[in-house]
Write a protein that holds these residues in place. Structure first.
Motif, PDB file in Angstrom:
ATOM      1  N   LEU A 159      -0.567  -7.922  -8.956  1.00  0.00           N
ATOM      2  CA  LEU A 159      -0.710  -7.158 -10.190  1.00  0.00           C
ATOM      3  C   LEU A 159      -2.030  -7.472 -10.878  1.00  0.00           C
ATOM      4  O   LEU A 159      -2.707  -6.569 -11.403  1.00  0.00           O
ATOM      5  CB  LEU A 159       0.463  -7.455 -11.125  1.00  0.00           C
ATOM      6  CG  LEU A 159       1.857  -7.083 -10.606  1.00  0.00           C
ATOM      7  CD1 LEU A 159       2.911  -7.414 -11.658  1.00  0.00           C
ATOM      8  CD2 LEU A 159       1.941  -5.619 -10.191  1.00  0.00           C
TER       9      LEU A 159
ATOM     10  N   ILE B 276       0.628  -0.400  -1.538  1.00  0.00           N
ATOM     11  CA  ILE B 276       1.562   0.281  -2.430  1.00  0.00           C
ATOM     12  C   ILE B 276       1.775   1.697  -1.903  1.00  0.00           C
ATOM     13  O   ILE B 276       0.809   2.386  -1.559  1.00  0.00           O
ATOM     14  CB  ILE B 276       1.057   0.318  -3.881  1.00  0.00           C
ATOM     15  CG1 ILE B 276       1.018  -1.105  -4.459  1.00  0.00           C
ATOM     16  CG2 ILE B 276       1.942   1.204  -4.766  1.00  0.00           C
ATOM     17  CD1 ILE B 276       0.374  -1.195  -5.820  1.00  0.00           C
TER      18      ILE B 276
ATOM     19  N   GLU C 209       4.526  -1.841  -9.773  1.00  0.00           N
ATOM     20  CA  GLU C 209       3.395  -1.706  -8.851  1.00  0.00           C
ATOM     21  C   GLU C 209       2.833  -0.292  -8.891  1.00  0.00           C
ATOM     22  O   GLU C 209       1.604  -0.101  -8.904  1.00  0.00           O
ATOM     23  CB  GLU C 209       3.831  -2.046  -7.434  1.00  0.00           C
ATOM     24  CG  GLU C 209       4.146  -3.498  -7.187  1.00  0.00           C
ATOM     25  CD  GLU C 209       4.749  -3.680  -5.808  1.00  0.00           C
ATOM     26  OE1 GLU C 209       3.987  -3.946  -4.860  1.00  0.00           O
ATOM     27  OE2 GLU C 209       5.986  -3.548  -5.678  1.00  0.00           O
TER      28      GLU C 209
END
Length: 262
Positions: A127, A153, A176
């Motif tokens: 993150l 992702i 995410e």
């Protein structure tokens, strides 16, 4: 100037040198961006790629982990690399083509198995990495740029085999996807793959843990090609080379392609 670009998490460039050469021979992209090379730069088997016409390379490497490289038939200028989240990992390299287009090659951290930064430091690092990418694009808006790589992702519901089942699985969790979207918006990046293939299930990764990957087709679209809005209309011809996932001793990722007329 028209050129075709491919991005591929190769999962060890030395272990899979033969597969890289196979791709270069059979598909012949002008530029190939590789992630998870797992090699110091000096040990990348460049001679084999040069013999196939890929005489230019910019790369960042480290022993056994991470690593990104850009192989090209076209002349390249090293345009630097950033250490987002201060991880001291080889996860980003940039190169500039003669026409002024900058190519960014990223390997975003996978984030471990638990989607909770308090319980899993790797998830927090992922993150933070995306946040620093976002902040960098806010600070200096990219122009005439292409961003590719294993971004780890799968943002859309049709980028995974089962949206509801994967909502709590790292790579498709809401936090995410939110960070991913903020990073994309910060640079006004256009998802070229989905610009060309707007609808339907589309994957670029199938787990080694999933036997019969092709029949079960439990995939995720983790590998991306973006372009800044000023050149996005020049992108076309997107595709995923699914069959590469079935090559002998394959990477768990398949190459993703796009062509640009610039």
């Amino acid at each position: 100037m028209s050129f075709t670009l491919a991005t591929w998490n190769i999962n060890s460039i030395r272990l899979r040198e033969v597969l890289v050469c196979k791709l270069l021979q059979e598909e012949a992209p002008d530029v190939l961006c590789l992630q998870e090379c797992k090699s110091p730069v000096e040990k990348i088997p460049l001679e084999a790629f040069q013999a196939l016409g890929y005489s230019h390379m910019v790369a960042r490497g480290q022993k056994g982990y991470n690593g990104v490289a850009i192989l090209s038939k076209l002349p390249l200028e090293d345009a630097g690399g950033a250490d987002y989240a201060s991880l001291d990992h080889a996860r980003h390299v940039a190169a500039r083509l003669a026409n002024g287009v900058t190519i960014h090659n990223f390997y975003v951290p996978a984030g471990g198995d638990i989607p909770d930064r308090e319980k899993n430091i790797k998830f927090g690092q992922k993150l933070d990495y995306l946040t620093e990418m976002r902040d960098a694009f806010h600070a200096e808006s990219p122009k005439r740029s292409i961003l590719v790589g294993d971004l780890n992702i799968a943002p859309r519901e049709d980028d995974v085999w089962d949206h509801k089942k994967l909502l709590k699985v790292v790579s498709h969790t809401p936090i995410e996807v939110e960070h991913f979207g903020a990073t994309q918006d910060a640079g006004k990046w256009v998802d070229i793959t989905r610009q060309d293939i707007p609808d339907g299930q589309l994957y670029s990764w199938w787990s080694y843990r999933s036997p019969g990957w092709e029949d079960a087709d439990k995939g995720r679209r983790l590998d991306h090609i973006w372009a800044t809005s000023d050149i996005a209309n020049a992108g076309h011809g997107s595709r995923v080379l699914r069959e590469a996932r079935g090559w002998e001793k394959p990477s768990d990722h398949a190459p993703v392609f796009a062509t640009f007329d610039l």
